[in-house]
Write a protein that holds these residues in place. Structure first.
Motif, PDB file in Angstrom:
ATOM      1  N   GLY A  41       0.806  -1.210   0.000  1.00  0.00           N
ATOM      2  CA  GLY A  41       0.000   0.000   0.000  1.00  0.00           C
ATOM      3  C   GLY A  41       0.839   1.260   0.000  1.00  0.00           C
ATOM      4  O   GLY A  41       2.063   1.222   0.100  1.00  0.00           O
ATOM      5  N   LYS A  42       0.172   2.391  -0.077  1.00  0.00           N
ATOM      6  CA  LYS A  42       0.852   3.677  -0.149  1.00  0.00           C
ATOM      7  C   LYS A  42       1.699   3.947   1.091  1.00  0.00           C
ATOM      8  O   LYS A  42       2.791   4.502   1.032  1.00  0.00           O
ATOM      9  CB  LYS A  42      -0.193   4.791  -0.309  1.00  0.00           C
ATOM     10  N   GLY A  43       1.193   3.512   2.261  1.00  0.00           N
ATOM     11  CA  GLY A  43       1.925   3.757   3.497  1.00  0.00           C
ATOM     12  C   GLY A  43       2.943   2.688   3.831  1.00  0.00           C
ATOM     13  O   GLY A  43       3.611   2.763   4.855  1.00  0.00           O
ATOM     14  N   GLY A  44       3.039   1.665   2.979  1.00  0.00           N
ATOM     15  CA  GLY A  44       4.013   0.618   3.235  1.00  0.00           C
ATOM     16  C   GLY A  44       3.557  -0.417   4.240  1.00  0.00           C
ATOM     17  O   GLY A  44       4.336  -1.264   4.671  1.00  0.00           O
ATOM     18  N   GLY A  45       2.278  -0.409   4.616  1.00  0.00           N
ATOM     19  CA  GLY A  45       1.770  -1.399   5.553  1.00  0.00           C
ATOM     20  C   GLY A  45       2.031  -1.013   6.996  1.00  0.00           C
ATOM     21  O   GLY A  45       2.605   0.031   7.296  1.00  0.00           O
ATOM     22  N   GLY A  46       1.610  -1.858   7.910  1.00  0.00           N
ATOM     23  CA  GLY A  46       1.808  -1.592   9.325  1.00  0.00           C
ATOM     24  C   GLY A  46       0.943  -2.517  10.155  1.00  0.00           C
ATOM     25  O   GLY A  46       0.353  -3.464   9.635  1.00  0.00           O
ATOM     26  N   THR A  47       0.871  -2.232  11.435  1.00  0.00           N
ATOM     27  CA  THR A  47       0.096  -3.066  12.353  1.00  0.00           C
ATOM     28  C   THR A  47      -0.893  -2.185  13.101  1.00  0.00           C
ATOM     29  O   THR A  47      -0.521  -1.137  13.628  1.00  0.00           O
ATOM     30  CB  THR A  47       1.027  -3.766  13.357  1.00  0.00           C
ATOM     31  N   THR A  48      -2.134  -2.618  13.142  1.00  0.00           N
ATOM     32  CA  THR A  48      -3.167  -1.834  13.817  1.00  0.00           C
ATOM     33  C   THR A  48      -3.972  -2.727  14.765  1.00  0.00           C
ATOM     34  O   THR A  48      -3.966  -3.956  14.651  1.00  0.00           O
ATOM     35  CB  THR A  48      -4.137  -1.201  12.796  1.00  0.00           C
ATOM     36  N   LEU A  49      -4.651  -2.091  15.706  1.00  0.00           N
ATOM     37  CA  LEU A  49      -5.515  -2.799  16.636  1.00  0.00           C
ATOM     38  C   LEU A  49      -6.960  -2.650  16.207  1.00  0.00           C
ATOM     39  O   LEU A  49      -7.373  -1.609  15.698  1.00  0.00           O
ATOM     40  CB  LEU A  49      -5.341  -2.236  18.052  1.00  0.00           C
ATOM     41  N   THR A  50      -7.736  -3.684  16.445  1.00  0.00           N
ATOM     42  CA  THR A  50      -9.162  -3.612  16.166  1.00  0.00           C
ATOM     43  C   THR A  50      -9.852  -2.852  17.298  1.00  0.00           C
ATOM     44  O   THR A  50      -9.268  -2.606  18.361  1.00  0.00           O
ATOM     45  CB  THR A  50      -9.772  -5.016  16.055  1.00  0.00           C
ATOM     46  N   ALA A  51     -11.111  -2.495  17.077  1.00  0.00           N
ATOM     47  CA  ALA A  51     -11.878  -1.790  18.108  1.00  0.00           C
ATOM     48  C   ALA A  51     -11.982  -2.641  19.373  1.00  0.00           C
ATOM     49  O   ALA A  51     -11.974  -2.122  20.493  1.00  0.00           O
ATOM     50  CB  ALA A  51     -13.270  -1.451  17.574  1.00  0.00           C
ATOM     51  N   ARG A  52     -12.061  -3.949  19.196  1.00  0.00           N
ATOM     52  CA  ARG A  52     -12.142  -4.855  20.343  1.00  0.00           C
ATOM     53  C   ARG A  52     -10.877  -4.767  21.196  1.00  0.00           C
ATOM     54  O   ARG A  52     -10.941  -4.733  22.429  1.00  0.00           O
ATOM     55  CB  ARG A  52     -12.327  -6.284  19.844  1.00  0.00           C
ATOM     56  N   ALA A  53      -9.714  -4.713  20.560  1.00  0.00           N
ATOM     57  CA  ALA A  53      -8.446  -4.617  21.280  1.00  0.00           C
ATOM     58  C   ALA A  53      -8.332  -3.288  22.017  1.00  0.00           C
ATOM     59  O   ALA A  53      -7.869  -3.228  23.163  1.00  0.00           O
ATOM     60  CB  ALA A  53      -7.279  -4.797  20.324  1.00  0.00           C
ATOM     61  N   LEU A  54      -8.747  -2.206  21.374  1.00  0.00           N
ATOM     62  CA  LEU A  54      -8.686  -0.884  22.005  1.00  0.00           C
ATOM     63  C   LEU A  54      -9.566  -0.843  23.251  1.00  0.00           C
ATOM     64  O   LEU A  54      -9.182  -0.290  24.288  1.00  0.00           O
ATOM     65  CB  LEU A  54      -9.120   0.190  21.000  1.00  0.00           C
ATOM     66  N   GLY A  55     -10.756  -1.439  23.147  1.00  0.00           N
ATOM     67  CA  GLY A  55     -11.643  -1.495  24.306  1.00  0.00           C
ATOM     68  C   GLY A  55     -11.064  -2.361  25.412  1.00  0.00           C
ATOM     69  O   GLY A  55     -11.227  -2.062  26.604  1.00  0.00           O
ATOM     70  N   LEU A  56     -10.356  -3.409  25.020  1.00  0.00           N
ATOM     71  CA  LEU A  56      -9.747  -4.309  25.995  1.00  0.00           C
ATOM     72  C   LEU A  56      -8.687  -3.585  26.820  1.00  0.00           C
ATOM     73  O   LEU A  56      -8.583  -3.780  28.026  1.00  0.00           O
ATOM     74  CB  LEU A  56      -9.125  -5.499  25.263  1.00  0.00           C
ATOM     75  N   ILE A  57      -7.901  -2.741  26.168  1.00  0.00           N
ATOM     76  CA  ILE A  57      -6.864  -1.975  26.874  1.00  0.00           C
ATOM     77  C   ILE A  57      -7.492  -1.068  27.927  1.00  0.00           C
ATOM     78  O   ILE A  57      -7.056  -1.021  29.080  1.00  0.00           O
ATOM     79  CB  ILE A  57      -6.039  -1.139  25.872  1.00  0.00           C
ATOM     80  N   ASP A  58      -8.527  -0.341  27.513  1.00  0.00           N
ATOM     81  CA  ASP A  58      -9.188   0.586  28.446  1.00  0.00           C
ATOM     82  C   ASP A  58      -9.820  -0.157  29.618  1.00  0.00           C
ATOM     83  O   ASP A  58      -9.722   0.280  30.777  1.00  0.00           O
ATOM     84  CB  ASP A  58     -10.258   1.392  27.707  1.00  0.00           C
ATOM     85  N   THR A  59     -10.477  -1.282  29.318  1.00  0.00           N
ATOM     86  CA  THR A  59     -11.111  -2.059  30.381  1.00  0.00           C
ATOM     87  C   THR A  59     -10.074  -2.599  31.350  1.00  0.00           C
ATOM     88  O   THR A  59     -10.265  -2.562  32.581  1.00  0.00           O
ATOM     89  CB  THR A  59     -11.911  -3.233  29.779  1.00  0.00           C
TER      90      THR A  59
END
Length: 280
Positions: A85-103
């Motif tokens: 891709g244009k940004g060269g790829g990467g690693t992202t978290l899903t909404a479920r993972a983001l909620g897990l961190i906060d919880t």
């Protein structure tokens, strides 16, 4: 949740301090604790596995192993890797993972408050809480032995970890570098060893001399009990006043060795048969 208790050295006679760790579980499966949540948070901040692994002190492979485990246990993606891709790829978290961190952070905060209140109100809480965590562990392995890491010898691929038991004997386990790193094993760290009863071989101990066996672990003790079944027998071997190792062998073997209560025996098992674990 499981807890680790820390305090000042006895000669300092300082105030006891409590520390605890929270683990998320789904049924009997453990999804993760502080170290895995820290990895997720680092991925959120850096956008890459390489950067996240470096940030939390993990190897790249250990980080991916942890991510694969979390994804598998969650039953849905928590970490997604994109390529090209244009940004060269990467690693992202899903909404479920983001909620897990906060919880996790919210629960951890309340858990810390609970430990502070309990430590101030209950005499002997520190030692009791640590013991409750250990005896509450559930596993299919009959032998669950607690001790402290005495030494770690690194090899080309695997590490050899020696665990000192309370009575003075030592268990040796062979595990990968990644496993040593993931468990945070270092000299002095408390850990437990799991050994299935069917992996334990019993030998008559006549003179106490070292036995010539390929099995690295040779624990000396005395027969505490023999419980016969239709084909096999369960033999309990007392290593000392507090530690017992159980073996499952055939009734014929019991007869051939003439096993009876009080008889000296050696419980032997291979280093590769020992599974190590820690409580955070």
């Amino acid at each position: 949740m499981t807890d680790r208790v820390e305090g000042d050295e006895p000669e300092q006679r300082g105030p006891l301090e409590l520390a605890g760790s929270v683990w998320f579980k789904s049924g009997e499966q453990t999804l993760g604790g502080a170290s895995r949540i820290a990895l997720l948070a680092a991925i959120r901040e850096t956008g890459s596995i390489t950067g996240a692994a470096k940030s939390v002190g993990m190897s790249y492979k250990a980080a991916w192993d942890a991510i694969d485990t979390m994804n598998n246990l969650a039953g849905e993606p928590l970490v997604v890797r994109s390529t090209g891709g244009k940004g060269g790829g990467g690693t992202t978290l899903t909404a479920r993972a983001l909620g897990l961190i906060d919880t996790f952070h919210a629960v951890e905060s309340e858990h810390r408050k609970f430990l502070e209140r309990a430590g101030a109100a209950i005499e002997g809480f520190a030692g009791d809480w640590a013991l409750i965590g250990r005896i509450g562990m559930k596993t299919s392995a009959r032998n669950q032995l607690f001790g402290k890491v005495a030494s770690i010898h690194r090899g080309t691929v695997n590490d050899e970890v020696s665990l000192a038991l309370p009575g003075g004997q030592t268990i040796v386990s062979v595990l990968t570098h990644e496993s040593t790193e993931t468990l945070g094993l270092k000299e002095g760290v408390a850990a437990f060893a799991l050994v299935k009863a069917s992996w334990v071989i019993l030998l008559a101990d006549d003179d106490g001399a070292p036995l010539r066996l390929s099995a690295r672990n040779q624990l000396r003790g005395t027969v505490a009990a023999v419980t016969r079944g239709a084909v096999n027998a369960e033999v309990s071997v007392a290593l000392d006043a507090t530690t017992v190792v159980t073996a499952v062998i055939t009734n014929d073997s019991v007869d051939q060795l003439a096993l009876a209560e009080g008889q000296p025996v050696v419980a032997a098992f291979k280093a590769s048969s020992v599974i190590l674990g820690v409580t955070e």
